[in-house]
Design a protein around this motif. Structure first.
Motif, PDB file in Angstrom:
ATOM      1  N   MET A  49       1.024  -1.387  -0.322  1.00  0.00           N
ATOM      2  CA  MET A  49       0.258   0.021  -0.043  1.00  0.00           C
ATOM      3  C   MET A  49       1.253   1.525  -0.286  1.00  0.00           C
ATOM      4  O   MET A  49       0.281   3.134  -0.763  1.00  0.00           O
ATOM      5  CB  MET A  49      -1.061   0.510   1.025  1.00  0.00           C
ATOM      6  CG  MET A  49      -2.154  -0.823   1.030  1.00  0.00           C
ATOM      7  SD  MET A  49      -3.011  -0.311  -0.218  1.00  0.00           S
ATOM      8  CE  MET A  49      -4.148  -1.327  -0.088  1.00  0.00           C
ATOM      9  N   GLY A  50       1.921   1.269   0.469  1.00  0.00           N
ATOM     10  CA  GLY A  50       3.177   2.298   0.410  1.00  0.00           C
ATOM     11  C   GLY A  50       3.422   2.297  -0.667  1.00  0.00           C
ATOM     12  O   GLY A  50       3.619   3.819  -1.185  1.00  0.00           O
ATOM     13  N   LEU A  80       3.101   5.770  -3.009  1.00  0.00           N
ATOM     14  CA  LEU A  80       4.624   6.568  -3.897  1.00  0.00           C
ATOM     15  C   LEU A  80       3.821   7.100  -5.145  1.00  0.00           C
ATOM     16  O   LEU A  80       4.035   8.029  -6.121  1.00  0.00           O
ATOM     17  CB  LEU A  80       5.615   6.004  -3.383  1.00  0.00           C
ATOM     18  CG  LEU A  80       5.622   5.825  -2.227  1.00  0.00           C
ATOM     19  CD1 LEU A  80       7.435   5.202  -1.614  1.00  0.00           C
ATOM     20  CD2 LEU A  80       6.517   7.463  -1.680  1.00  0.00           C
ATOM     21  N   ILE A  81       3.620   5.472  -5.342  1.00  0.00           N
ATOM     22  CA  ILE A  81       3.020   5.885  -6.902  1.00  0.00           C
ATOM     23  C   ILE A  81       2.246   6.486  -7.314  1.00  0.00           C
ATOM     24  O   ILE A  81       2.066   7.706  -8.532  1.00  0.00           O
ATOM     25  CB  ILE A  81       2.679   4.123  -7.717  1.00  0.00           C
ATOM     26  CG1 ILE A  81       3.486   3.605  -7.407  1.00  0.00           C
ATOM     27  CG2 ILE A  81       1.913   5.076  -9.339  1.00  0.00           C
ATOM     28  CD1 ILE A  81       3.188   1.874  -7.848  1.00  0.00           C
ATOM     29  N   ASP A  82       0.895   6.819  -6.416  1.00  0.00           N
ATOM     30  CA  ASP A  82       0.125   7.723  -6.680  1.00  0.00           C
ATOM     31  C   ASP A  82       0.434   9.835  -6.774  1.00  0.00           C
ATOM     32  O   ASP A  82       0.731  10.061  -7.552  1.00  0.00           O
ATOM     33  CB  ASP A  82      -1.546   7.273  -5.986  1.00  0.00           C
ATOM     34  CG  ASP A  82      -2.359   6.642  -6.576  1.00  0.00           C
ATOM     35  OD1 ASP A  82      -1.698   5.804  -7.731  1.00  0.00           O
ATOM     36  OD2 ASP A  82      -3.096   5.760  -5.795  1.00  0.00           O
ATOM     37  N   ILE A  83       1.697   9.631  -5.833  1.00  0.00           N
ATOM     38  CA  ILE A  83       1.748  10.714  -5.254  1.00  0.00           C
ATOM     39  C   ILE A  83       2.997  11.010  -6.250  1.00  0.00           C
ATOM     40  O   ILE A  83       2.689  12.705  -6.754  1.00  0.00           O
ATOM     41  CB  ILE A  83       2.604  10.900  -4.096  1.00  0.00           C
ATOM     42  CG1 ILE A  83       1.976  10.985  -2.962  1.00  0.00           C
ATOM     43  CG2 ILE A  83       3.388  12.208  -3.714  1.00  0.00           C
ATOM     44  CD1 ILE A  83       1.997  10.552  -1.093  1.00  0.00           C
ATOM     45  N   SER A 141      -5.551  15.983  -1.190  1.00  0.00           N
ATOM     46  CA  SER A 141      -6.918  15.704  -1.099  1.00  0.00           C
ATOM     47  C   SER A 141      -6.209  14.218  -0.726  1.00  0.00           C
ATOM     48  O   SER A 141      -5.567  13.385  -0.609  1.00  0.00           O
ATOM     49  CB  SER A 141      -6.977  16.092  -2.410  1.00  0.00           C
ATOM     50  OG  SER A 141      -5.672  15.368  -3.225  1.00  0.00           O
ATOM     51  N   ASP A 142      -7.764  13.544  -0.582  1.00  0.00           N
ATOM     52  CA  ASP A 142      -7.695  11.947  -0.231  1.00  0.00           C
ATOM     53  C   ASP A 142      -7.218  11.272  -1.461  1.00  0.00           C
ATOM     54  O   ASP A 142      -7.243  11.233  -2.904  1.00  0.00           O
ATOM     55  CB  ASP A 142      -9.410  11.649  -0.538  1.00  0.00           C
ATOM     56  CG  ASP A 142      -9.884  11.915   0.827  1.00  0.00           C
ATOM     57  OD1 ASP A 142      -9.122  12.260   1.696  1.00  0.00           O
ATOM     58  OD2 ASP A 142     -11.207  11.561   1.234  1.00  0.00           O
ATOM     59  N   ILE A 143      -6.313  10.068  -0.525  1.00  0.00           N
ATOM     60  CA  ILE A 143      -5.333   9.188  -2.258  1.00  0.00           C
ATOM     61  C   ILE A 143      -6.357   7.727  -1.431  1.00  0.00           C
ATOM     62  O   ILE A 143      -6.037   7.423  -0.671  1.00  0.00           O
ATOM     63  CB  ILE A 143      -3.988   9.380  -2.116  1.00  0.00           C
ATOM     64  CG1 ILE A 143      -3.578   9.868  -1.699  1.00  0.00           C
ATOM     65  CG2 ILE A 143      -3.466   7.863  -2.669  1.00  0.00           C
ATOM     66  CD1 ILE A 143      -1.720  10.676  -1.863  1.00  0.00           C
ATOM     67  N   ASP A 144      -6.800   7.196  -2.373  1.00  0.00           N
ATOM     68  CA  ASP A 144      -7.144   6.530  -2.253  1.00  0.00           C
ATOM     69  C   ASP A 144      -6.211   4.360  -2.737  1.00  0.00           C
ATOM     70  O   ASP A 144      -5.625   5.073  -3.556  1.00  0.00           O
ATOM     71  CB  ASP A 144      -8.644   5.586  -4.304  1.00  0.00           C
ATOM     72  CG  ASP A 144      -9.089   4.808  -3.751  1.00  0.00           C
ATOM     73  OD1 ASP A 144      -9.577   4.764  -2.938  1.00  0.00           O
ATOM     74  OD2 ASP A 144      -9.480   3.529  -5.185  1.00  0.00           O
ATOM     75  N   TYR A 190      -7.382   8.155   2.075  1.00  0.00           N
ATOM     76  CA  TYR A 190      -5.896   8.471   2.810  1.00  0.00           C
ATOM     77  C   TYR A 190      -5.493  10.055   2.483  1.00  0.00           C
ATOM     78  O   TYR A 190      -5.438  10.004   1.293  1.00  0.00           O
ATOM     79  CB  TYR A 190      -4.792   7.202   2.650  1.00  0.00           C
ATOM     80  CG  TYR A 190      -5.060   6.160   3.372  1.00  0.00           C
ATOM     81  CD1 TYR A 190      -5.576   5.785   4.333  1.00  0.00           C
ATOM     82  CD2 TYR A 190      -5.522   4.999   2.479  1.00  0.00           C
ATOM     83  CE1 TYR A 190      -5.673   4.712   5.644  1.00  0.00           C
ATOM     84  CE2 TYR A 190      -6.308   3.565   3.485  1.00  0.00           C
ATOM     85  CZ  TYR A 190      -6.052   4.008   4.793  1.00  0.00           C
ATOM     86  OH  TYR A 190      -6.562   2.627   5.249  1.00  0.00           O
ATOM     87  N   GLN A 191      -5.289  10.529   3.803  1.00  0.00           N
ATOM     88  CA  GLN A 191      -4.204  11.960   3.504  1.00  0.00           C
ATOM     89  C   GLN A 191      -2.959  11.911   4.547  1.00  0.00           C
ATOM     90  O   GLN A 191      -2.665  11.569   4.658  1.00  0.00           O
ATOM     91  CB  GLN A 191      -4.773  13.000   3.937  1.00  0.00           C
ATOM     92  CG  GLN A 191      -6.623  13.016   3.071  1.00  0.00           C
ATOM     93  CD  GLN A 191      -7.409  14.653   4.174  1.00  0.00           C
ATOM     94  OE1 GLN A 191      -7.120  14.542   5.551  1.00  0.00           O
ATOM     95  NE2 GLN A 191      -9.118  14.785   3.082  1.00  0.00           N
TER      96      GLN A 191
END
Length: 786
Positions: free
Chosen positions: A422-423, A427-430, A483-486, A492-493
């Protein structure tokens, strides 16, 4: 087979033998002639004496009587001696009574005599009368040439005889050598010439009569053995050729040879498959005819390279060439071109290795080398290169840019609670969100872990404007992250601490800018996280201090500046300690004694925590050796060493700890390792494996600072520990704080239910001890027990 006479071995041997015989004969003859010559000279003197002895009485009487008639008769009588050239009879006053003198001998030999002994020898003999008075003298002159005539005759005989003897010897030797050496060798050579060199077909040289055991017989035997070996070697070569053809036809390489006219001399099976033609249909055809229908450009290129090898006559390697097969599919080849002599023809050997997979791998590796494998962003190496170019562009254009250093706040909590998968997804989404918010000329990179860096190129014309725009962009990033990260269907924020530095105003050095941006980021993090800070010079002081302290720590290890103190642990009676914790101290040359809180953080940044544990083991061993070791073991006394999470997860941790203790000569049963809950948080499964192995070796394990981290009953269940140490933060107000009392009572109950020994840390006064001693089977540690 015909060999010129003068080239035959028999003639050469005869010539050598005759020359040696001539030289020896000449030397012997010369010696003989010299000896004879010396003897002949002696005979000349003897002859003069004999003539005088014969004539002495008559000559003495005549000289005494002064009778000239008798004197003439005597002198005329001496003419019968051929060797005499002259004779003269003198009276006592040297008056001549009678004399004669013949002409001197002439000719070549006379000249030789003149050179050897002189033309004449002159002798004077006194004539002694009866009263012993000299009555006159007889003078004789010997013609040396006449005297040496017998010597010359003998010398000529010696020389001529030696010459004839040597000539006869030469003829005899020539015949002997011919029949013994030359004739058998000619037969041997004739037999050998009849054998085909390429196909002996078991033909051999027959033995030569009367020479089976001689050197010639040995030569015949050796030559036959050589022919055997050569024939065997030829058969092996034939087999090897078959094997090589098989190998060439089975290797995954295109192998073919091109002659000077550009025609194929041979081609292996892979070449046939590449062009989808039989080998027989390729051989004899020109490369141009075969390949030009596929690609004109490729044909021209390869023909030019082949021609260059013919001209330079040296190998050529083409590392990456695109050639198309019969289907038109472009394939990456590594092509080796080598001058090649193929069946008496100059050609070029072409070996083509399909490197398409390697090229693809290299491209993937290159991407990995310059890009982060998880997010696909630039990595540190590529970012530093891009930042350097941005700085140069800014200097040329006289614009200003900014470097942003971003560190995610409490990202470790995400990793620890949700797991690394999940971590990684976060990182990929960010990374994707940040990349979408920057310009094409900007560069974003993942610097490692949860750290990102962004180079904002050419932001403004002045440093202040550039900083202002950078702050605005950084605020946008923080809003974006808020903003929320799914993740797995849940939002998650997260926030970030961001450091900003302007370039090239602050510095034009990449490493310096990264260090300044990092210092600004840490300033933001120290001020409560979720903050943005612009670099100021004072921020670097913290970094400078860290570098200085790290240097001092390295010197401290070299200078052995570390020491230990022991803090004992007691049971309720407080009489004898049952164990002791080893506490490290730094005896700083200028700052005095420093506790671990003042330097352990720096040691961890140096990845040198293992040196601290090794030092603790060494110094404690020096102390323990002064005690009764057997008694300590019987009492199950343990010396506790604090182990950091970083050290615990080093690959060689167990081996290094065991080796360090064993090197002291002390039993492992005297030591205990203190770990924290953070070890379990990192990798519970691996932690359990390591702790089990340490326990099996005899080491005791204590779980330190329990209750301060993410305490979990699952840790107590899965981790193989012997003791649980309750952190002193729960003990400070234990006598009055009801909540602390309930927490401590719960921890004690849980630990004792797991059969763990419970250690209370930080017992410093009597009220604390009075409350704690109401609970049975506790162990106490603190300054209250001195």
């Amino acid at each position: 087979m015909s060999i010129e006479l003068f080239q035959r071995i028999a003639f050469r041997l005869t010539r050598i033998a005759v020359v040696i015989a001539f030289l020896l004969g000449i030397v012997i003859s010369v010696v003989q002639i010299v000896i004879d010559f010396n003897e002949q000279r002696s005979i000349i003197d003897q002859t003069s004496d004999e003539i005088f002895n014969v004539s002495r009485d008559s000559a003495t009487r005549i000289a005494f009587q002064l009778d000239e008639n008798y004197a003439a008769e005597l002198i005329n009588g001496l003419k019968s001696y051929q060797v005499l050239k002259a004779a003269q009879l003198l009276d006592d006053r040297n008056g001549t009574l009678a004399s004669f003198e013949l002409s001197q001998s002439s000719g070549i030999l006379a000249m030789v005599t003149q050179w050897l002994t002189g033309a004449t020898n002159h002798y004077t003999f006194p004539l002694i009368g009866q009263d012993s008075t000299i009555v006159g003298s007889l003078e004789l002159t010997i013609d040396n040439h006449i005297a040496l005539r017998p010597f010359y005759s003998r010398a000529v005989y010696v020389l001529f005889g030696g010459f004839l003897r040597n000539m006869v010897l030469a003829c005899v030797l020539l015949v002997v050598f011919h029949y013994i050496v030359t004739k058998p060798l000619i037969r041997l050579a004739t037999s050998l010439s009849k054998i085909e060199a390429t196909e002996p077909n078991e033909q051999r040289i027959n033995s030569i009569e009367n020479h089976q055991q001689s050197e010639i017989g040995f030569i015949v035997k050796t030559v036959n053995e050589f022919i055997d070996a050569a024939e065997h070697h030829q058969k092996n070569l034939a087999n090897l050729e078959k094997q090589l053809r098989l190998i060439i036809n089975t290797v995954p390489l295109l192998v073919f040879s091109i002659d000077k006219n550009g025609r194929f001399l041979f081609a292996n099976n892979q070449t046939s498959l590449f062009y989808r033609r039989e080998s027989a249909a390729i051989i004899g055809q020109s490369f141009e005819t075969i390949h030009r229908p596929i690609s004109n450009r490729e044909t021209e290129y390869l023909i030019a390279e082949i021609d260059s090898v013919f001209i330079a006559n040296k190998d050529l390697l083409l590392e990456d060439v695109l050639l198309s097969n019969h289907q038109g599919k472009a394939i990456h080849f590594e092509i080796s071109l080598m001058p090649f002599y193929y069946f008496k023809q100059n050609s070029v050997l072409v070996v083509m290795n399909d490197v398409s997979e390697r090229i693809a791998s290299q491209q993937a590796i290159e991407k990995l080398a310059y890009h982060d494998s998880l997010t696909g962003l630039a990595n540190r190496t590529l970012f530093q290169d891009r930042l350097k170019m941005d700085i140069r562009r800014a200097e040329r254009s006289r614009h200003f840019g900014a470097l942003l250093f971003i560190d995610l706040d409490k990202f470790k909590l995400i990793n620890d609670t949700l797991g690394h998968a999940m971590g990684d997804q976060m990182l990929i989404d960010i990374a994707l969100k940040l990349k979408q918010r920057i310009r094409e000329l900007d560069t974003i990179a993942r610097m490692g872990g949860d750290e990102f860096a962004i180079s904002l190129s050419e932001l403004a014309d002045t440093p202040d404007q550039a900083i202002e725009r950078a702050i605005t962009i950084a605020e946008t990033f923080n809003e974006l992250l808020a903003s929320d990260i799914d993740l797995a269907g849940q939002g998650y924020q997260i926030s970030a601490s961001i450091g900003i530095v302007c370039y090239p105003q602050t510095s034009n050095n990449v490493a310096t800018l990264l260090r300044y941006a990092d210092a600004a980021m840490y300033q933001a993090k120290n001020e409560g996280r979720h903050a943005i800070r612009v670099f100021e010079q004072h921020m670097i002081d913290r970094v400078t201090k860290q570098v200085q302290v790290e240097k001092e720590i390295l010197k401290a290890f070299e200078a052995d500046q570390f020491s230990i103190v022991l803090q004992p642990l007691y049971e309720v009676d407080g009489t004898l300690p049952i164990s002791a914790e080893i506490l490290i101290r730094w005896q700083h040359p200028s700052r005095g004694t420093l506790s671990p809180n003042e330097f352990l953080g720096y040691i961890e940044s140096l990845n040198a925590t293992h040196k601290i544990s090794s030092t603790a083991i060494r110094l404690s061993a020096e102390l323990i050796h002064q005690l009764n070791i057997d008694q300590l073991v019987q009492r199950n006394f343990r010396f506790a060493i604090n182990i950091s999470t970083l050290e615990f997860y080093e690959p060689d941790f167990i081996q290094r700890i065991i080796t360090s203790i064993q090197a002291t000569g002390l039993p492992l049963a005297l030591y205990e390792l203190e770990i924290t809950e953070g070890i379990a948080l990192h990798d519970l499964h691996l932690a359990k494996e390591k702790l089990d192995e340490l326990q099996q070796m005899g080491l005791s394990i204590a779980l330190d600072d329990f209750g301060t981290g993410y305490s979990s009953l699952s840790y107590l269940k899965n981790l193989n520990v012997n003791k649980l140490k309750i952190d002193k933060s729960f003990i400070t107000e234990i006598e009055s704080d009801i909540l602390d009392q309930k927490l401590v009572e719960s921890i004690i109950a849980i630990a004792q239910n797991f059969d763990l020994k419970v250690v209370i840390e930080g017992v410093e006064n009597e009220p604390q001890f009075d409350w704690l001693k109401s609970h049975a089977n506790l162990i106490y540690q603190g300054y209250y027990f001195k």
